[in-house]
Design a protein around this motif. Structure first.
Motif, PDB file in Angstrom:
ATOM      1  N   LYS A  59       0.814  -1.220   0.000  1.00 39.26           N
ATOM      2  CA  LYS A  59       0.000   0.000   0.000  1.00 39.26           C
ATOM      3  C   LYS A  59       0.845   1.267   0.000  1.00 39.26           C
ATOM      4  N   LYS A  60       2.016   1.205   0.587  1.00 40.29           N
ATOM      5  CA  LYS A  60       2.884   2.377   0.633  1.00 40.29           C
ATOM      6  C   LYS A  60       3.277   2.839  -0.763  1.00 40.29           C
ATOM      7  N   TYR A  61       3.418   1.914  -1.698  1.00 49.63           N
ATOM      8  CA  TYR A  61       3.943   2.237  -3.017  1.00 49.63           C
ATOM      9  C   TYR A  61       2.911   2.163  -4.135  1.00 49.63           C
ATOM     10  N   ALA A  62       1.721   1.653  -3.844  1.00 49.95           N
ATOM     11  CA  ALA A  62       0.743   1.488  -4.919  1.00 49.95           C
ATOM     12  C   ALA A  62      -0.677   1.673  -4.401  1.00 49.95           C
ATOM     13  N   TRP A  63      -1.491   2.357  -5.219  1.00 45.11           N
ATOM     14  CA  TRP A  63      -2.932   2.372  -4.987  1.00 45.11           C
ATOM     15  C   TRP A  63      -3.425   0.946  -5.201  1.00 45.11           C
ATOM     16  N   GLN A  64      -4.052   0.372  -4.207  1.00 42.43           N
ATOM     17  CA  GLN A  64      -4.528  -1.004  -4.313  1.00 42.43           C
ATOM     18  C   GLN A  64      -6.001  -0.999  -4.748  1.00 42.43           C
ATOM     19  N   PHE A  65      -6.230  -0.518  -5.965  1.00 44.90           N
ATOM     20  CA  PHE A  65      -7.595  -0.471  -6.490  1.00 44.90           C
ATOM     21  C   PHE A  65      -8.121  -1.885  -6.738  1.00 44.90           C
ATOM     22  N   GLU A  66      -9.433  -2.000  -6.648  1.00 43.85           N
ATOM     23  CA  GLU A  66     -10.122  -3.220  -7.040  1.00 43.85           C
ATOM     24  C   GLU A  66     -11.275  -2.845  -7.948  1.00 43.85           C
ATOM     25  N   THR A  67     -11.568  -3.715  -8.885  1.00 44.60           N
ATOM     26  CA  THR A  67     -12.701  -3.461  -9.762  1.00 44.60           C
ATOM     27  C   THR A  67     -14.003  -3.810  -9.046  1.00 44.60           C
ATOM     28  N   GLU A  68     -15.093  -3.371  -9.637  1.00 44.29           N
ATOM     29  CA  GLU A  68     -16.390  -3.907  -9.246  1.00 44.29           C
ATOM     30  C   GLU A  68     -16.453  -5.370  -9.653  1.00 44.29           C
ATOM     31  N   LEU A  69     -17.515  -6.051  -9.290  1.00 45.21           N
ATOM     32  CA  LEU A  69     -17.707  -7.421  -9.747  1.00 45.21           C
ATOM     33  C   LEU A  69     -17.697  -7.439 -11.277  1.00 45.21           C
ATOM     34  N   GLU A  70     -16.816  -8.244 -11.846  1.00 42.10           N
ATOM     35  CA  GLU A  70     -16.701  -8.312 -13.301  1.00 42.10           C
ATOM     36  C   GLU A  70     -17.682  -9.369 -13.816  1.00 42.10           C
ATOM     37  N   PRO A  71     -18.736  -8.961 -14.498  1.00 38.83           N
ATOM     38  CA  PRO A  71     -19.835  -9.884 -14.809  1.00 38.83           C
ATOM     39  C   PRO A  71     -19.453 -11.031 -15.736  1.00 38.83           C
ATOM     40  N   TYR A  72     -18.411 -10.874 -16.551  1.00 39.39           N
ATOM     41  CA  TYR A  72     -18.031 -11.928 -17.493  1.00 39.39           C
ATOM     42  C   TYR A  72     -16.844 -12.747 -16.982  1.00 39.39           C
ATOM     43  N   ASP A  74     -17.182 -14.443 -13.896  1.00 41.03           N
ATOM     44  CA  ASP A  74     -17.849 -15.099 -12.770  1.00 41.03           C
ATOM     45  C   ASP A  74     -17.946 -14.177 -11.559  1.00 41.03           C
ATOM     46  N   ASN A  75     -18.127 -12.876 -11.824  1.00 42.49           N
ATOM     47  CA  ASN A  75     -18.300 -11.867 -10.767  1.00 42.49           C
ATOM     48  C   ASN A  75     -17.093 -11.772  -9.824  1.00 42.49           C
ATOM     49  N   ARG A  76     -15.916 -11.963 -10.359  1.00 43.99           N
ATOM     50  CA  ARG A  76     -14.700 -11.765  -9.573  1.00 43.99           C
ATOM     51  C   ARG A  76     -14.371 -10.275  -9.495  1.00 43.99           C
ATOM     52  N   ARG A  77     -13.751  -9.852  -8.384  1.00 41.76           N
ATOM     53  CA  ARG A  77     -13.145  -8.521  -8.288  1.00 41.76           C
ATOM     54  C   ARG A  77     -11.680  -8.661  -8.681  1.00 41.76           C
ATOM     55  N   MET A  78     -11.205  -7.762  -9.531  1.00 35.12           N
ATOM     56  CA  MET A  78      -9.844  -7.866 -10.054  1.00 35.12           C
ATOM     57  C   MET A  78      -8.954  -6.804  -9.430  1.00 35.12           C
ATOM     58  N   HIS A  79      -7.746  -7.202  -9.108  1.00 34.53           N
ATOM     59  CA  HIS A  79      -6.747  -6.302  -8.533  1.00 34.53           C
ATOM     60  C   HIS A  79      -6.239  -5.350  -9.607  1.00 34.53           C
ATOM     61  N   CYS A  80      -6.157  -4.068  -9.266  1.00 33.92           N
ATOM     62  CA  CYS A  80      -5.719  -3.049 -10.229  1.00 33.92           C
ATOM     63  C   CYS A  80      -4.756  -2.080  -9.535  1.00 33.92           C
ATOM     64  N   PRO A  81      -3.527  -2.523  -9.232  1.00 31.97           N
ATOM     65  CA  PRO A  81      -2.569  -1.636  -8.543  1.00 31.97           C
ATOM     66  C   PRO A  81      -2.034  -0.571  -9.485  1.00 31.97           C
ATOM     67  N   ARG A  82      -1.842   0.646  -8.954  1.00 31.47           N
ATOM     68  CA  ARG A  82      -1.260   1.758  -9.722  1.00 31.47           C
ATOM     69  C   ARG A  82      -0.203   2.422  -8.851  1.00 31.47           C
ATOM     70  N   GLY A  83       0.872   2.866  -9.448  1.00 30.59           N
ATOM     71  CA  GLY A  83       1.986   3.414  -8.702  1.00 30.59           C
ATOM     72  C   GLY A  83       1.610   4.624  -7.856  1.00 30.59           C
ATOM     73  N   LYS A  84       2.065   4.634  -6.611  1.00 28.96           N
ATOM     74  CA  LYS A  84       1.882   5.770  -5.699  1.00 28.96           C
ATOM     75  C   LYS A  84       3.228   6.037  -5.036  1.00 28.96           C
TER      76      LYS A  84
END
Length: 561
Positions: A59-72, A74-84
């Motif tokens: 968390k110190k180095y990256a925004w730990q974004f997550e997606t909404e439930l991805e409908p295609y 199987d409704n998984r949430r996907m990790h989407c880290p971005r540099g911070k």
């Protein structure tokens, strides 16, 4: 509230922002403020290439974004880290250096991004680059960005994979960033003298002693300040205090494909219904903000290895300690590479003009985040369909800048994307079955020999795919009603405001995004300063002249053998 005046304000010290900070201050006549929410990049886990999984998941180095439930999926949430952190995502990424195919940039031109075709962008790729093996018509040798091949494929599995591709009827390419992308060959990485060569190391650090550059870290930008339809500065928070900085010339958003559309929306620029739902007053209706979001997916195709040559035997604490100590003392060895040292770019079927599938080869069987290492020797291929047709969005949820936006990619919504992953499974099995892999290929671990039919492959992919961490295209460049910035990178309808980062890509290229993001910033710097663009390059692009009739260039030769 304190106030400061500058010529340019850059929001985000990432892959694009560090480039701009360097180029806009090099003449010494413009005062530039660079704002970054994160802090220092002086961590061994950032600088040591082999530790790449650590900063991405911190968390110190990256925004730990997550997606909404991805409908295609199987409704998984996907990790989407971005540099911070200083260097942004170039300080947490896998360091893979891929420009994309020449036709990707011609595609940008056809989408309305005039002046961004391959012949016009190639000089900026070269300007940025310091290629370890010297410059030529396609490669640069005097730029800030160090690029090499890590340990030069010392592990025998790397070259075996390349030979397998040739055995399967594909070509070997001497340089996928040169005249021909299609084929199998050595992979390139942004590593120099054994260290991660982020844009912080390559561009920002050399510029930080300039008196006309001010770098402010731990600064959370709340909004772009507007006077009517003109951007005049930004409001940001640091140390619990609000500050307002004024830009005499321009504000430039380089906060990435999640951060830049989010900041535009926080500032009242975007789709009316999205802003109103978040309780934000509309300052300028621009419906394309946050739309057109694209990303690459990939999964790990894993096999047991019959010989004890894989990296799985180096994952215990004692070997990791030895690798780390060697890197600290000498900046070489297994600590000085990202381990993706060979690769492939192929077309999924006849009728596809340029490659849409990409391989990263890893001489180990493990997760990208370093977890769940396979017990025993193994190897894996990261394989994905790189020209997706599915589109998602980034939508602000609240006027509070601390609240993450809604993110949904709609991964695999389009049937062509699902078909592309079926091709990934079947073509990969064919490649790994070639004689070049006979001495190494053991049982298939994943997907598993029982996964054969379209339905079985689709079910496996929905559960196994992960993001390749290439979000892009959410503030697309062009001239149509969905475009957010024009071909000069200026926000349409707002004076003195630009976006310069991967969010302005009209479509996602076939490859990793750090190299084209740096190129975009290099070219944008000339546009911002009013300089004549570098002279276009008139160089040939080598492609299969029978792409409409065959899936691989070596098919005819293979049939005669």
């Amino acid at each position: 509230m304190t106030e400061n005046r500058y010529d340019y304000i850059i929001v985000g010290a990432g892959s694009a922002g560090c480039v701009l900070a360097n180029r806009l201050t090099e003449d010494g006549d413009k005062r530039v403020l660079l704002l970054e929410t994160g802090g220092s990049d002086k961590s061994i886990f950032i600088q040591m290439p082999t530790a790449l999984s650590i900063p991405m998941n911190t968390k110190k180095y990256a925004w730990q974004f997550e997606t909404e439930l991805e409908p295609y999926l199987d409704n998984r949430r996907m990790h989407c880290p971005r540099g911070k952190v200083l260097g942004g995502s170039s300080s947490i990424n896998g360091m893979v250096y891929v420009r994309g195919h020449a036709r990707d940039f011609d595609e940008w031109e056809s989408e309305g991004a005039s002046g961004w075709d391959y012949q016009n962008v190639l000089p900026y790729f070269k300007k940025a680059e310091q290629w370890a093996f010297g410059g030529d018509d396609y490669r640069g040798d005097s730029g800030p960005l160090g690029v090499n091949n890590g340990n030069n494929m010392r592990n025998p599995l790397y070259k075996a994979f390349i030979r397998a591709g040739v055995d399967a009827g594909y070509l070997e390419t001497d340089d996928y960033n040169g005249a021909r992308q299609e084929g199998f060959g050595a992979m390139h990485m942004t590593v120099k003298n054994g260290r991660r060569w982020s844009t912080a190391n390559a561009y920002l650090r050399p510029a930080m002693d300039r008196p006309n550059l001010t770098v402010v870290t731990h600064a959370l930008v709340h909004k772009v300040v507007l006077e009517g339809k003109t951007a005049t500065g930004v409001r940001y928070e640091q140390g619990g205090r609000l500050h307002e900085a004024t830009a005499a010339e321009e504000v430039i958003l380089s906060a990435g494909s999640i951060g830049s559309p989010h900041l535009l929306q926080l500032s009242g620029i975007g789709k009316r219904e999205v802003l109103e739902q978040a309780g934000i007053e509309v300052q300028h209706e621009l419906p394309g903000v946050g739309e057109n979001l694209q990303d690459h997916l990939e999964f790990y195709f894993q096999f047991r290895c019959k010989q004890p040559v894989s990296l799985n035997g180096k994952l215990d604490w004692w070997n990791k300690l030895k690798i780390g100590l060697r890197w600290i003392l000498r900046k070489d060895g297994l600590g000085a590479t990202n381990h993706f040292e060979s690769c492939g770019f192929i077309r999924s079927k006849a009728g596809v003009e340029w490659p849409d599938l990409q391989y990263h080869f890893l001489p180990a069987a493990m997760r990208y985040d370093g977890k769940e290492a396979f017990n025993g020797d193994g190897f894996q291929l990261h394989i994905g369909h790189n020209k997706p047709r599915s589109r998602g969005f980034v939508h602000v949820q609240s006027a509070d800048p601390r609240q993450a936006p809604r993110i949904r990619f709609n991964y695999l919504e389009h049937e062509a994307d699902r078909e592309g992953f079926r091709d990934c499974v079947r073509l990969t099995r064919e490649i790994i079955s070639q004689p070049a892999m006979d001495d190494y290929r053991g049982a298939e671990i994943q997907p598993g020999a029982n996964v054969q039919t379209d339905d079985e492959i689709d079910a496996f992919v929905r559960q196994a795919v992960e993001s390749a961490y290439h979000p892009s295209c959410s503030c697309k460049m062009g001239t149509d009603e969905r475009a957010v910035v024009d071909p000069e990178t200026r926000v349409r309808g707002i004076q003195n405001l630009r976006v310069v980062d991967s969010s302005i890509f009209p479509t996602i290229p076939n490859g990793n995004l750090n190299a084209p993001t740096i190129m975009v910033a290099e070219r944008a710097a000339d546009l911002i300063r009013g300089r004549e663009p570098l002279q276009s390059a008139e160089v040939p692009v080598v492609m299969d002249d029978q792409w409409q009739a065959r899936q691989r260039p070596g098919q005819a030769k293979r049939a005669l053998a």
